[in-house]
Design a protein around this motif. Structure first.
Motif: not given
Ligand code: HCA
Ligand code: CU
Length: 397
Positions: A295-299, A331-333
């Motif tokens: 999650g942190v990366h994708v955001k 954020a990924a969704v």
């Protein structure tokens, strides 16, 4: 300028279980040529008639790269190699005390006589031939033996001396056990006699240090580095072509000589014909090399990919992507919804959250989620249950 010698067709075919047909070899050679490899070591013609025919075919294919044959230090083998019309010949013979005593059972003097005889023969056959002499297991041989054999080989007509770490013994962290020590000492000793052959290095990966050693050799002044596609080769193989190139483009001035956009197709071809899968986390080439998940990366990458990427995928003809699963966040969704053309749904935060919950429950069952193939159905289910829930809520109000 550093040069690359690719040995997928020779060292790579020494991977247990690997066989490339002549057609596959030609296709591999063509890709290597498009990438900008300088020398293609196409095989040892003395091993089999099919290999000899394939080396001949590749030699006649009109490629820019020099096409080479590998040969034992024997005149009959060299003859078979030269019959293939190659422009490069690699002759190997070790001069470590252990090999001379236990394997060949000859003295250093006799070994040097043999090396000189074979290299002079090749030189007399073709004055334009690029001749390499490899000291097998150079780095476990006394520097005195190495220098003596290298001087004799160059004086007999060798243009290139290859330092082979045949057993993956060297490490950049112990000066007396490093390949850079051999590169610089050999260069200095040869220069004292006004001999300036090119220095090549062949690093095996038995300790996982092949790439580190190759870069160590480069820093010490090596001119040619041996590689294979997927790092194939005997035991743990040698330096991986893609891994070396992605490092050299940062530290050399050759960037423009190499076209990395062909690497992916080449690796897929070699993987398909060697029946060896490319690990998903393989640098540069692997399926996940530019895929972001947590999650942190994708955001962060939604704002700027370089926050979690130091290699630009475009130079490989690739794009960054994201993966969905247990580690995902909203954020990924949202990004995935935009990717499948359902960006209008991201305003509905409850729906996004439900889709995320559904993704996590699928992931917990160990099922991978392909954004293009699987997400539309997940979205459909979640949208429907949202509609039903809203309808029920509406009725009971
Ligand atoms: C081999 C050994 C070799 C030779 C390298 C070369 C090595 O399989 O014949 O001839 O340059 O690792 O020493 O691959
Ligand atoms: Cu080798």
């Amino acid at each position: 300028m550093i040069q690359i010698l690719d040995s997928t067709l020779r060292e790579g075919e020494q991977t247990p279980g690997v066989y490339f047909s002549p057609e596959t070899k030609l296709a591999i050679a063509q890709f290597l040529d498009q990438i900008g490899v300088d020398i293609i070591e196409a095989g040892n013609p003395a091993i089999d008639k099919e290999i000899a025919a394939s080396v001949t075919q590749i030699s006649q294919a009109g490629l820019k790269a020099k096409i080479g044959a590998h040969s034992r230090c024997r005149i009959d083998d060299v003859r078979k190699a030269l019959d293939c019309g190659v422009t490069f010949l690699g002759v190997f013979f070790g001069v470590s005390q252990q090999r001379l005593q236990q394997d060949y059972n000859i003295s250093l003097e006799l070994a040097i006589k043999k090396i000189v005889e074979v290299i002079s023969y090749a030189r007399n056959q073709n004055n334009n031939l690029l001749i390499r002499y490899t000291l097998e297991d150079t780095v476990r041989s006394s520097i005195e033996n190495v220098v003596a054999a290298a001087i004799a080989a160059v004086e007999a007509g060798a243009n290139i001396i290859s330092i082979a770490d045949t057993t993956g013994y060297t490490t950049p962290f112990q000066p007396n056990r490093s390949i850079s020590y051999y590169v610089s000492t050999l260069k200095a000793e040869l220069a004292k006699r006004e001999l300036y052959p090119q220095i090549e290095v062949h690093c095996h990966n038995d300790r996982g240090l092949a790439l580190a050693n190759a870069l160590d050799a480069y820093r010490a002044g090596a001119d040619i580095i041996d590689v294979t596609v997927m790092g194939l080769g005997e035991r743990s193989g040698i330096v991986d072509l893609a891994e070396l190139l992605i490092n050299l483009i940062d530290i050399t001035e050759n960037q423009s000589c190499w076209d990395l956009s062909f690497l992916k197709d080449l690796y897929e071809l070699v993987s398909q014909h060697s029946y060896i899968a490319i690990p998903p986390h393989h640098p540069v080439i692997g399926k996940n090399a530019f895929t972001h998940y947590a999650g942190v990366h994708v955001k962060a990458i939604a704002k700027d990919e370089s926050l979690y990427q130091s290699v630009n995928p475009q130079i490989l003809g690739r794009e960054s992507s994201l993966a969905l699963g247990m580690q995902s966040g909203c954020a990924a969704v949202e990004m995935a919804l935009k990717q499948i053309g359902r960006g209008e749904l991201i305003e509905n935060k409850n729906l996004v959250f439900d889709i995320l919950k559904e993704i996590k429950s699928i992931a917990k069952r160990g099922i991978p989620i392909d954004i293009e193939k699987d997400l539309p159905a997940v979205v459909e289910r979640c949208t429907l249950s949202h509609l039903i829930r809203n309808w029920i809520c509406g009725c009971t109000q």
